[in-house]
Structure formats: C-alpha cells, structure tokens
Design a protein around this motif. Sequence first.
Motif: not given
Length: 313
Positions: A1-6, A41-43
């Motif tokens: 995941x990119x930083x914004x998604x995390x 959320x990651x998947x």
Amino acid sequence: MDTATVARFEASRNRLASLAYRLLGSAADAEDTVQDAFLRWQAADREYIEVPEAWLTKIVTNLALDRLRSARTRRERAVGAWMPEPLLDGDPMLGPADTVEQRESVTLAVLTLLERLSPVERAVYVLREAFAYSHAEIAEFLGITESGSQQHAHRARRRITAAGHASDTDPASARRIVEEFVAAASSGRTERLVALLTDDATGISDGAGLRWAGKLIRYPTPQRIAAAIRAGFAPSPAKRRLAGGSPAIHAAVVNGSPAVLATLADRVVGVVILELRGDRIAGVRGIATAARLDRLTVEWQRQEHEVPLIESW
C-alpha cells in the motif's frame, strides 16, 4: 500500500479500536481485531470502496462478532472467570465521550451487562448508543433488516436500563469519593466503609494472588464488601512479598468511574473501581491479575500523576 492508503486507515484506528473494545471488553482482543481489519483493508480492491469509514466499521464489527462468538464458548467453560479489561482515563481506546450514552457504554458495569446480550444485540447497542449510527446503516453492517435493528436496540436498551448503571461523575467528585474510600479502608473500621455504600451494594474481585484465583469472588452485601476491603487494605509482609514491594496508592479515573490504583515501580499492580449511584458507592470491582492490567500500566506510564494518597502501603 502507498503512504496515503496506510494513513487513511491509521486515521480511523482509534475509532475502530474503541468500537472493538466495546464489543469485546478486552483491549488485547480489540487490538488484534483492528489489525485483522488492516489486513483486510490491505487486500481489498479499494477502488470499489465508496465510503472507507463505513467499510472499515462493517469489517471490524463483524470480525469482533466472530471473535465474540468463539470467545463466548471459552468463557462459558470458565463460568465466573471473565471481567472486562480496565482502561485508564485518557486512553484513546475509550473512544467518544461527548454524550452520557457514550460514557456509559464504556463503564465496566455496562460492559459486563453487554455479556448478557446476544452478539447481534450487543453490536446494535454499541453502534447505536456509542457511535450514533442510523438503523439503516447498522442493518447494512450486520446483514439484518432495519426493523430488526430497531428491535435489537429496544431489547438491549431495555435490559441494560432495567439493570441500572453508575452515575456520571465529574473528576473533582471522583477524586473526593476516592479519598473518602481510601481513608475509610485504611482506618480498619468497617462501619466507615459501610456508610459509603448503598444498601444494595455488591462487590466483585478477580481473586488475583489468592488460591482461588481464576474465578471471580463475589461479595453480596455492604458488610461483606467492607470486611473484604478492610482485610485487603491491611498491609502485611506477606502481601508486600506478593506485590513485590510496598505500592503507592493513587486516585484515578478508570472506564469513566472513580478508581484506586496501586502502583509499584511505575507499574499498576491492582485497581479498585467504584461504581456510584448518586453520592454513594453501589459497586466495587477489584482487579489485580497482571494480564488484565497491561494496557492500563502502559497508559499510566505515559501520563503525569498527582501526589499519591498513600506514598508507601
């Protein structure tokens, strides 16, 4: 995941943890549930998630219900051994506290009452009372009808109201009550303690450090509570060996209720939570099992403290 998604998930972490804690009554289980939600959320294909907050709420609620259903079986095999995990005032896992309903939903008294509800009733009550979701939203989260959500909420609210609950207490009153309680407990005179209790007061302890530890010990009358408190507050070499030294005694607020903390080397070794009705104590809960005090200790170490009521017990 990119930083914004995390970052988007992390922005919701405390809210999700407070939801899971109310559903499970355990900080450790709540943290595990939120971490499981992070993996979902990651998947997930996030391109199709229109409202991330609602999606995450649904995931955490159902993960907690799955955990609650499996945990319920284990708790039934250890009848009388379960008690909600206490949290110190200021812990972000306590979540929203703007309304009376939100504050009540995290008291140990209400968390214990929630154990008597079905998992779905418990979820509906928490989502409605503590997080103000509409019945339409709750129905979507849980896969039930809107009218079904309304019925579950009515039954849950009726059962909790019938059982009664502690009064909402401001910090100044909480400290005064704790000071009176500690003074009475330290005096060795049970009549002083009985005078602070309601006529129908009850007490409960997790029995930590005693030969019957693992089962809750119940004290059904003010006289029995006062006798147990007097015995517990009487220092002895054996008790100090058990605690690992001479603890300091502090006033605190735990799960929105006045509380007495025993600390040793910046570690919480015991807590007594006082449930109020008006200006008297209707319930006393004692917890000293180390595993139940881990998160409370971490939060205690983060905060500044007032001078203890007793420097060295």
